[in-house]
Design a protein around this motif. Sequence first.
Motif, mmCIF file in Angstrom:
data_model
loop_
_atom_site.group_PDB
_atom_site.id
_atom_site.type_symbol
_atom_site.label_atom_id
_atom_site.label_comp_id
_atom_site.label_asym_id
_atom_site.label_seq_id
_atom_site.Cartn_x
_atom_site.Cartn_y
_atom_site.Cartn_z
ATOM 1 N N SER A 45 0.568 -1.206 -0.215
ATOM 2 C CA SER A 45 -0.229 0.141 -0.543
ATOM 3 C C SER A 45 1.063 0.817 0.053
ATOM 4 O O SER A 45 1.904 1.510 0.488
ATOM 5 C CB SER A 45 -0.692 -0.215 1.587
ATOM 6 O OG SER A 45 -1.578 0.948 1.379
ATOM 7 N N ILE A 46 0.388 2.021 -0.994
ATOM 8 C CA ILE A 46 1.378 3.761 -1.176
ATOM 9 C C ILE A 46 0.138 4.147 -0.764
ATOM 10 O O ILE A 46 -0.359 4.495 -1.689
ATOM 11 C CB ILE A 46 2.246 4.029 -2.212
ATOM 12 C CG1 ILE A 46 3.128 2.513 -2.192
ATOM 13 C CG2 ILE A 46 2.662 4.630 -2.136
ATOM 14 C CD1 ILE A 46 4.292 2.750 -3.803
ATOM 15 N N PHE B 44 6.048 2.064 -7.795
ATOM 16 C CA PHE B 44 5.530 3.428 -7.878
ATOM 17 C C PHE B 44 4.339 3.654 -7.945
ATOM 18 O O PHE B 44 3.203 4.023 -7.418
ATOM 19 C CB PHE B 44 7.056 4.068 -7.632
ATOM 20 C CG PHE B 44 7.619 4.740 -6.464
ATOM 21 C CD1 PHE B 44 7.973 3.194 -5.510
ATOM 22 C CD2 PHE B 44 8.423 5.327 -6.678
ATOM 23 C CE1 PHE B 44 9.154 3.594 -5.017
ATOM 24 C CE2 PHE B 44 9.617 5.783 -5.154
ATOM 25 C CZ PHE B 44 10.135 4.551 -4.689
ATOM 26 N N GLY B 45 4.487 2.973 -9.238
ATOM 27 C CA GLY B 45 3.431 4.565 -10.423
ATOM 28 C C GLY B 45 3.473 5.670 -9.695
ATOM 29 O O GLY B 45 3.960 6.401 -9.630
ATOM 30 N N PHE B 46 2.086 5.558 -9.982
ATOM 31 C CA PHE B 46 2.191 7.646 -9.820
ATOM 32 C C PHE B 46 1.487 7.550 -8.051
ATOM 33 O O PHE B 46 0.910 8.571 -7.800
ATOM 34 C CB PHE B 46 1.100 7.948 -10.488
ATOM 35 C CG PHE B 46 1.274 8.119 -11.518
ATOM 36 C CD1 PHE B 46 1.968 8.573 -12.749
ATOM 37 C CD2 PHE B 46 0.583 6.878 -12.907
ATOM 38 C CE1 PHE B 46 1.698 9.007 -13.679
ATOM 39 C CE2 PHE B 46 1.597 6.760 -13.949
ATOM 40 C CZ PHE B 46 2.134 8.087 -14.399
ATOM 41 N N ARG B 47 1.649 6.851 -7.574
ATOM 42 C CA ARG B 47 1.061 6.528 -6.112
ATOM 43 C C ARG B 47 2.399 7.176 -4.968
ATOM 44 O O ARG B 47 3.597 7.141 -5.161
ATOM 45 C CB ARG B 47 1.316 4.985 -5.698
ATOM 46 C CG ARG B 47 -0.233 4.328 -6.136
ATOM 47 C CD ARG B 47 -0.214 3.422 -5.475
ATOM 48 N NE ARG B 47 1.106 2.136 -5.665
ATOM 49 C CZ ARG B 47 1.005 0.381 -5.308
ATOM 50 N NH1 ARG B 47 0.095 0.658 -4.707
ATOM 51 N NH2 ARG B 47 2.368 0.415 -5.669
ATOM 52 N N ARG B 48 1.830 7.910 -4.416
ATOM 53 C CA ARG B 48 2.531 8.800 -3.407
ATOM 54 C C ARG B 48 2.272 9.138 -1.374
ATOM 55 O O ARG B 48 0.511 8.442 -1.905
ATOM 56 C CB ARG B 48 2.566 10.321 -3.365
ATOM 57 C CG ARG B 48 2.945 10.077 -4.986
ATOM 58 C CD ARG B 48 4.645 10.271 -5.646
ATOM 59 N NE ARG B 48 4.833 10.813 -6.493
ATOM 60 C CZ ARG B 48 4.912 9.906 -7.575
ATOM 61 N NH1 ARG B 48 4.492 8.071 -7.513
ATOM 62 N NH2 ARG B 48 5.802 9.682 -9.219
ATOM 63 N N GLY B 49 2.755 8.453 -0.964
ATOM 64 C CA GLY B 49 2.189 8.563 0.645
ATOM 65 C C GLY B 49 3.207 7.193 1.276
ATOM 66 O O GLY B 49 4.150 7.331 0.457
ATOM 67 N N GLY C 286 6.259 2.488 8.698
ATOM 68 C CA GLY C 286 7.063 3.640 9.495
ATOM 69 C C GLY C 286 8.403 4.370 8.378
ATOM 70 O O GLY C 286 8.702 4.628 9.564
ATOM 71 N N GLY C 287 8.655 3.591 7.445
ATOM 72 C CA GLY C 287 9.532 4.557 6.802
ATOM 73 C C GLY C 287 9.268 5.453 6.130
ATOM 74 O O GLY C 287 7.395 6.008 6.015
ATOM 75 N N PRO C 288 10.287 6.632 5.283
ATOM 76 C CA PRO C 288 9.978 7.854 5.194
ATOM 77 C C PRO C 288 8.797 7.431 3.983
ATOM 78 O O PRO C 288 8.541 6.354 3.079
ATOM 79 C CB PRO C 288 11.175 8.389 4.415
ATOM 80 C CG PRO C 288 11.939 6.909 3.829
ATOM 81 C CD PRO C 288 11.576 5.758 4.897
ATOM 82 N N SER C 289 7.637 8.619 4.013
ATOM 83 C CA SER C 289 7.000 8.745 2.777
ATOM 84 C C SER C 289 7.344 8.766 0.805
ATOM 85 O O SER C 289 8.899 10.061 1.257
ATOM 86 C CB SER C 289 5.621 9.245 3.534
ATOM 87 O OG SER C 289 5.925 10.488 2.998
ATOM 88 N N ILE C 290 6.575 8.459 -0.307
ATOM 89 C CA ILE C 290 7.088 8.667 -1.164
ATOM 90 C C ILE C 290 6.393 9.581 -1.486
ATOM 91 O O ILE C 290 4.806 9.589 -1.671
ATOM 92 C CB ILE C 290 6.900 7.097 -2.421
ATOM 93 C CG1 ILE C 290 7.620 5.990 -1.448
ATOM 94 C CG2 ILE C 290 6.722 7.825 -3.699
ATOM 95 C CD1 ILE C 290 6.792 4.963 -2.405
ATOM 96 N N SER C 291 7.666 10.502 -2.234
ATOM 97 C CA SER C 291 7.438 12.133 -2.263
ATOM 98 C C SER C 291 7.840 12.291 -3.546
ATOM 99 O O SER C 291 8.864 12.321 -3.671
ATOM 100 C CB SER C 291 7.446 12.461 -1.414
ATOM 101 O OG SER C 291 6.755 14.228 -1.173
ATOM 102 N N THR C 292 6.739 13.353 -4.357
ATOM 103 C CA THR C 292 7.927 14.155 -5.316
ATOM 104 C C THR C 292 8.383 15.776 -4.339
ATOM 105 O O THR C 292 9.537 16.574 -5.269
ATOM 106 C CB THR C 292 6.758 14.916 -6.200
ATOM 107 O OG1 THR C 292 5.838 15.815 -5.323
ATOM 108 C CG2 THR C 292 6.777 13.492 -7.010
#
Length: 439
Positions: free
Chosen positions: A364-365, A394-399, A417-423
């Motif tokens: 889940s992202i 990742f695709g286009f998913r962020r969070g 609990g790791g860092p979120s994926i972000s632009t």
Amino acid sequence: MRFLLTLATAALSLLPVHAAKEVFAHYIVGNAPELSQADWEDDIQLAQDVLIDAFVLNIASQDPNNAESLENAFAAANSKNFKLFFSFDYLAQGPWPKDQVISLIQMYGNNPAYFKHDGSKPFVSTFEGPDSAGDWPEIKATTGCFFVPDWSSLGPSGAVQRAGDTIDGLFSFDAWPTGSANITTDQDFAFKTALSGKSYMMPVSPWFYTNLPGFNKNWMWRGDELWDRRWEQVLEVQPDFVEILTWNDYGESHYIGPVRQKELGLFAAAAAPINYVENISHDGWRKLLPYYISQYKNGGANVTEEAAVVSYRSNPSTACLTGGTTGGNKLFGETEVPPEQLVDDNVFYSVLLNSSEDVTVTVSIGGQSQQGYFSSPPAGGDGSSGVYQGSVPFGFRRGNVVVTVARGGTTIAEVQGGPSISTLCINGVQNWNAAAISS
């Protein structure tokens, strides 16, 4: 016949005798001047928890903090019944004078915490220094050390040729692949062949990225799935020793120890555009170490706890400016490529299972879930116990990232609990370091 048997026995007695397999972790003493004895004890306990046998203390010539750091390190090691040994760094601040090497080995070689090969000879290594090879016959004669240097810059045959009869083995620093291909065992077997039966110490590392302009360092190598792949290769190569690169080399992003704020001064000292280690834990890469080390030492291991490890970068590879980072380094004879060509924008997972039967993985992202699959089963094949690997893009998913492993609908391991994926980019610069977290 008796004469022939005597000759055979004599010949066998001349063959190199190797100690039991051991696993060490490279420790940069230059990053530790602010560490107390209690901090060292904490690091040692974490290493003992995952079956690491000793820290290899990388010490730079002329470092004014060496004396106090070594005093704390050995006091901590003695209090925890742990072992340490020296790796003399001939590059960081220039070559080591021969008399200082002898003095340090004599000072600490008989310390109960100093690691001794076969229980008698102080184990000594280096980071480079082949131009000082002529010092080592006297150093060995004076200290009685067991000498396994890293002279990787000369290649396997060149290092053996330069060493003559001086060495007891060699350590390779070639722990990362070239270009976009995955790492192979070619160099490892080249070392074993060149050594003709002397000891080989094999490197294992999870990652490599550095951006320290003040030290003229700014490149990366491919690290996706590198950690698990190298441990699989250890089982294939069967080296005499394994050295993990590293416990705390934050500047090159291949640490597996905890991130301590008091050890991160090098980022300011080297004018780094971002602190690419802060809040980027690699603790997850320690999770499966007891399993891998037991396999290496014993030829097999039981799965005592099913667990999952997840690693990923927090920025898509084209979301930020590269920071001037190159993929590869021409100083090593490599063709430099854009760094995004060496990484995949994926969430990678390694799952230790008793069996893969009826097991599912969900990634889940940002609350958007996708089913994952195992692309790489353990050596025993699908369904067997061991480490299963896979990844999801990742695709286009962020969070926020959450990876759930279930068997028959019941969760057996969950990682978050790791860092979120972000632009969003710190100072507009890409962080090519990866986080590694575990269940």
